[in-house]
Design a protein around this motif. Structure first.
Motif, short mmCIF file in Angstrom:
data_model
loop_
_atom_site.label_atom_id
_atom_site.label_comp_id
_atom_site.label_asym_id
_atom_site.label_seq_id
_atom_site.Cartn_x
_atom_site.Cartn_y
_atom_site.Cartn_z
N TYR A 69 -7.98 -5.34 2.88
CA TYR A 69 -7.67 -5.06 4.29
C TYR A 69 -8.53 -5.90 5.21
O TYR A 69 -8.07 -6.35 6.27
CB TYR A 69 -7.84 -3.57 4.58
CG TYR A 69 -6.93 -2.67 3.77
CD1 TYR A 69 -5.65 -3.09 3.40
CD2 TYR A 69 -7.36 -1.40 3.36
CE1 TYR A 69 -4.83 -2.27 2.63
CE2 TYR A 69 -6.53 -0.58 2.61
CZ TYR A 69 -5.27 -1.02 2.24
OH TYR A 69 -4.46 -0.21 1.49
N SER A 86 -4.11 9.52 5.85
CA SER A 86 -4.23 8.52 6.92
C SER A 86 -3.79 7.14 6.43
O SER A 86 -3.17 6.38 7.18
CB SER A 86 -5.67 8.47 7.45
OG SER A 86 -6.55 7.84 6.52
N LEU A 87 -4.10 6.82 5.17
CA LEU A 87 -3.66 5.53 4.62
C LEU A 87 -2.14 5.45 4.55
O LEU A 87 -1.55 4.40 4.82
CB LEU A 87 -4.28 5.32 3.23
CG LEU A 87 -5.73 4.87 3.19
CD1 LEU A 87 -6.22 4.80 1.75
CD2 LEU A 87 -5.90 3.51 3.87
N SER A 90 -0.14 2.74 6.67
CA SER A 90 0.72 1.77 5.97
C SER A 90 2.14 1.81 6.53
O SER A 90 2.81 0.78 6.63
CB SER A 90 0.72 2.04 4.46
OG SER A 90 1.34 3.27 4.15
N SER A 120 0.83 -1.20 0.00
CA SER A 120 0.00 0.00 0.00
C SER A 120 0.86 1.25 0.00
O SER A 120 0.61 2.20 -0.74
CB SER A 120 -0.91 0.01 1.23
OG SER A 120 -1.84 -1.04 1.18
N TYR A 166 -10.94 1.40 -4.74
CA TYR A 166 -11.07 1.60 -3.30
C TYR A 166 -11.82 0.44 -2.65
O TYR A 166 -11.47 0.00 -1.55
CB TYR A 166 -11.80 2.92 -3.01
CG TYR A 166 -11.13 4.13 -3.60
CD1 TYR A 166 -9.75 4.28 -3.56
CD2 TYR A 166 -11.88 5.14 -4.23
CE1 TYR A 166 -9.14 5.39 -4.11
CE2 TYR A 166 -11.27 6.25 -4.78
CZ TYR A 166 -9.89 6.37 -4.73
OH TYR A 166 -9.28 7.46 -5.29
N MET A 178 -6.92 0.82 8.44
CA MET A 178 -6.70 1.03 7.01
C MET A 178 -7.99 0.82 6.22
O MET A 178 -8.26 1.54 5.25
CB MET A 178 -5.60 0.09 6.51
CG MET A 178 -4.21 0.46 7.01
SD MET A 178 -2.89 -0.56 6.32
CE MET A 178 -2.77 0.11 4.65
N GLY A 223 -9.89 3.92 6.70
CA GLY A 223 -9.30 4.99 5.91
C GLY A 223 -9.67 4.90 4.44
O GLY A 223 -9.99 5.91 3.80
N ALA A 224 -9.64 3.67 3.90
CA ALA A 224 -10.02 3.49 2.50
C ALA A 224 -11.51 3.79 2.29
O ALA A 224 -11.90 4.30 1.24
CB ALA A 224 -9.70 2.06 2.06
#
Length: 445
Positions: free
Chosen positions: A423, A345-346, A350, A256, A416, A320, A323-324
């Motif tokens: 995840y 944030s991703l 990561s 990622s 996305y 994560m 975040g996505a």
């Protein structure tokens, strides 16, 4: 010849910079010069690896310069960033072996010198009218920078005692990862100073830095005679189920990080074309995520030391996924502030996950082979090489997911959703293999 003699080289060390007697676990040896030698090698290893990451990430910047006059669509540009990621991933395993075959210093010289090939080619060949197939070849050569991480980590691992390996490897990895942000800052500088008509200037700036990295390695680094690959370590590692579990998790973390680092600028230009209608507007933001993700990597390792790698990784993958989800909602609502917040944030998550998953590997095999420290180190070293290579493939998958989503649906929503699903898979796998009560009785991570 002793290790301390390297500080004032004898005639033998001048011939090859080889150290035949290296015992960092001995406190007296470490205090009486060993620490100084190891840290000197660490400094030049970080410099070379940092430049390697920058060259590997070069095309995340170059695609921002490929305006309408070049005639390439977003799908083609995502392919240009996927190719060096794939090549770099493939080179990580042979680069790991090269340290023992040629010596850490010698291979750093070779690997740093190889960075001149993609840099010189990109500096002089990228102009309107160039064929897309030629650009693909140029991008592929940048993959040599992706292998530097593996050889650098293998080399530095041999220099430091067990009590300092986490610190040394964390600093080494973080210093290298920052190269992703650094090349994007160089791209921003070129765009702001010279405009979008001079993509070759970005690569050109790195040519003297590569020369300096090569000379620094030649003058101040050393080879360790006893740094040899364990026989059959890789063969035995591929038989371990944990090898493939950790490779999957590392796809989710490092994959990622490197994938988003390569794709973020392009996604901004495509998803928010009005706000980012010039390359420089996108370049102002592209460096921020990789920079924060790199700086926070040691924090992930420290949290794993304190709380347990599996617990940190489990919670991190949940975050994560959230975040996505934020990025997906922001893209659908065309909310740029929310979109940037979600993507940053991703990057941070990561980076945290890179640290926590990396720390899990030695812990897993120390627990599994509690009565055999040598076996635990042998297998974990090989697994780190395999997981590092497979994890980097995640960067390819990220770019291909964006490419296919834009080709099929004209937006990135499908990509996305794929990230959220992956995840979620990592959350389940981490729980089932390492955190459920039955698993904890077998492997303490």
């Amino acid at each position: 010849m002793t290790a301390i003699a390297v500080e004032r080289p004898s005639s033998a060390s001048l011939k090859g910079h080889w150290i035949d007697d290296w015992n960092p676990e001995d406190p007296a040896f470490w205090a009486n010069g060993g620490s100084k030698i190891a840290k000197r090698n660490l400094i030049f290893s970080i410099f070379s690896e940092h430049i390697g990451f920058s060259v590997w990430s070069l095309w995340s910047v170059m695609v921002l310069f490929l305006g309408p006059q070049y005639g390439f669509d977003p799908a083609q540009k995502f392919l240009l960033t996927a190719v060096p990621t794939l090549v770099g991933a493939g080179l990580r395993i042979p680069y790991t072996f090269a340290v023992a075959r040629f010596g850490g210093r010698n291979w750093t010289i070779i690997s740093a010198s190889l960075l001149l090939i993609p840099s010189v080619l990109a500096a002089f060949m990228i102009k309107p009218g160039i064929e897309f197939s030629t650009l693909l070849i140029l991008a592929a050569t940048a993959g040599v920078g992706g292998g530097n991480f593996a050889s650098s980590m293998a080399n530095i691992n041999a220099f430091f005692p067990n009590r300092y390996k986490g610190w040394a490897l964390g600093i080494n990895a973080g210093g290298g990862n920052i190269g992703v942000a650094a090349v994007q800052l160089v791209g921003l500088f070129v765009l702001a100073t010279f405009g979008a008509a001079h993509p070759g200037y970005v690569a050109g700036i790195y040519i003297p830095l590569i020369v300096l990295a090569t000379l620094g390695s030649a003058l101040w680094m050393d080879n360790l005679s006893q740094a040899r690959n364990e026989k059959r370590g890789m063969r035995d590692a591929v038989k371990e189920g944990h090898t493939w579990v950790m490779s999957l998790l590392y796809i989710g973390t490092f994959g990622s990080f490197i994938g988003f680092g390569f794709a973020f600028g392009q996604v901004l230009q495509v998803q928010f074309a009005t706000q980012f209608n010039t390359p420089i507007k996108a370049a102002y933001l592209t460096f921020l995520g990789p920079l924060l993700g790199s700086l926070v990597r040691p924090v992930g390792g420290a949290l794993a030391d304190r709380l347990g790698g599996a617990k940190v990784t489990f919670v991190n993958f949940i975050a994560m996924g959230l975040g996505a989800s934020v990025v997906l909602v922001a893209a659908q609502q065309r909310s740029l502030p929310l979109y940037i917040a979600g993507f940053i944030s991703l990057f941070i998550l990561s980076g945290l996950g890179n640290g926590s998953t990396y720390k899990m590997i030695p812990a897993i095999f120390k627990s599994k082979y509690a009565s055999d420290d040598h076996q635990a180190r042998r297998i974990s070293g090989a697994v780190i090489g395999i997981a590092g290579a497979i994890g980097a493939v995640g960067g390819v998958l990220v770019n291909l997911a964006f490419r296919q989503s834009f080709l099929t649906y004209k937006d990135a929503d499908a990509a996305y959703l794929a990230f959220i699903g992956f995840y979620a898979l990592c959350v389940v796998v981490t729980w089932v293999v390492y955190l459920r009560p039955g698993a904890r009785n077998k492997i303490a991570v």
